[in-house]
Design an enzyme around this catalytic site. Structure first.
Site, PDB file in Angstrom:
ATOM      1  N   TYR A 137      -1.301   0.016  10.648  1.00 19.88           N
ATOM      2  CA  TYR A 137      -1.531  -0.455   9.276  1.00 19.88           C
ATOM      3  C   TYR A 137      -0.389   0.020   8.386  1.00 19.88           C
ATOM      4  CZ  TYR A 137      -3.471  -0.812   4.576  1.00 19.88           C
ATOM      5  OH  TYR A 137      -3.644  -1.095   3.243  1.00 19.88           O
ATOM      6  N   SER A 164       0.842  -1.197   0.000  1.00 17.58           N
ATOM      7  CA  SER A 164       0.000   0.000   0.000  1.00 17.58           C
ATOM      8  C   SER A 164       0.871   1.238   0.000  1.00 17.58           C
ATOM      9  CB  SER A 164      -0.893   0.013   1.249  1.00 17.58           C
ATOM     10  OG  SER A 164      -1.554   1.256   1.398  1.00 17.58           O
TER      11      SER A 164
END
Length: 242
Positions: free
Chosen positions: A146, A133
């Site tokens: 995250y 990501s």
């Protein structure tokens, strides 16, 4: 038909970016096994599916066994399954949430490697793609752990690539910005036109990543066209990380 004759596992392939990768791979001639907790949704994509908790060793072993029984080999592994916590100050993320993020996003890569890398070594070839990501490259506030898990994924990609290159195994990653996936609301905290506009304003090309974007990038990196490409963490993010 750039993937004709190839067999691929796509974890988390029943929805979101994973489903886009599955559709593209099937269109390009690959045989695909979806490993997901939601096999009902997986069935609608026209691929075989096996119910899998990617953070569980026995489930990952069963996933590998089912794929070998169905196709006889594994050429491509897509580590796409992922989860997040809600936007939260780092000290307020619960230990349970932290453990889940790192189990699904990181431990899963260890487990699939544990069970699939030996098979690829025996074949003398293979391609592994980790779906990381932009959060792992240019972190957003309040997605702290995250962000860290996806940074781990990018570093793991490079570590795997340099170790496995002599075995004929290529390892790459793609780094999407957020898109229309089940995790979008979790990334944003709430899904309103105002929040979407604010989020999209940080992306120079002015839109979210799509499942098709991920499928196209994954197809290239896992095809023989990318035979000299390994250890790359490709940003498929509309310029978000510039």
């Amino acid at each position: 038909m750039r993937l004709a004759g190839k067999t691929a596992i796509v974890t988390g392939g029943a929805s979101g970016f994973g489903a886009g990768i599955v559709r593209k791979f099937i269109a390009e001639g690959a045989e695909v096994m979806i490993a997901d907790l939601n096999i009902e949704a997986a069935d609608e994509l026209g691929a075989q599916a096996v119910r899998t908790n990617v953070a569980d060793d026995a489930d990952v072993q069963a996933m590998v066994t089912a794929t070998l029984q169905a196709f006889g080999k594994i050429d491509i592994l897509i580590n796409n399954a992922g989860t997040t916590h809600l936007p939260t100050p780092m000290e307020d993320v619960s230990e349970e949430e932290f453990d889940k993020v790192f189990a699904v996003n990181c431990k899963s890569v260890y487990l699939t490697g544990k069970h699939i890398v030996p098979l690829m070594k025996k074949q003398g070839r293979g391609s592994i793609l980790n779906v990381a990501s932009t959060a792992g490259i240019s972190p957003r506030p309040r997605l702290n752990w995250y962000n860290a898990s996806k940074g781990w994924m990018n570093t793991a990609t490079k570590a795997m690539a340099v170790e496995l290159a002599p075995e004929g195994i290529r390892v790459n990653a793609i780094n999407p910005v957020a898109g229309e996936t089940p995790l979008l609301k979790s990334f944003m905290g709430e899904d309103t036109p105002e929040v979407r506009a604010k989020f999209i304003s940080t992306i120079p090309l002015g839109r979210f990543s799509t499942a098709e974007d991920m499928g196209n990038a994954a197809c290239y990196l896992c095809s023989d066209e990318a035979s000299m490409v390994t250890g790359v963490c490709m940003e498929v993010d509309g310029g978000r990380c510039i």
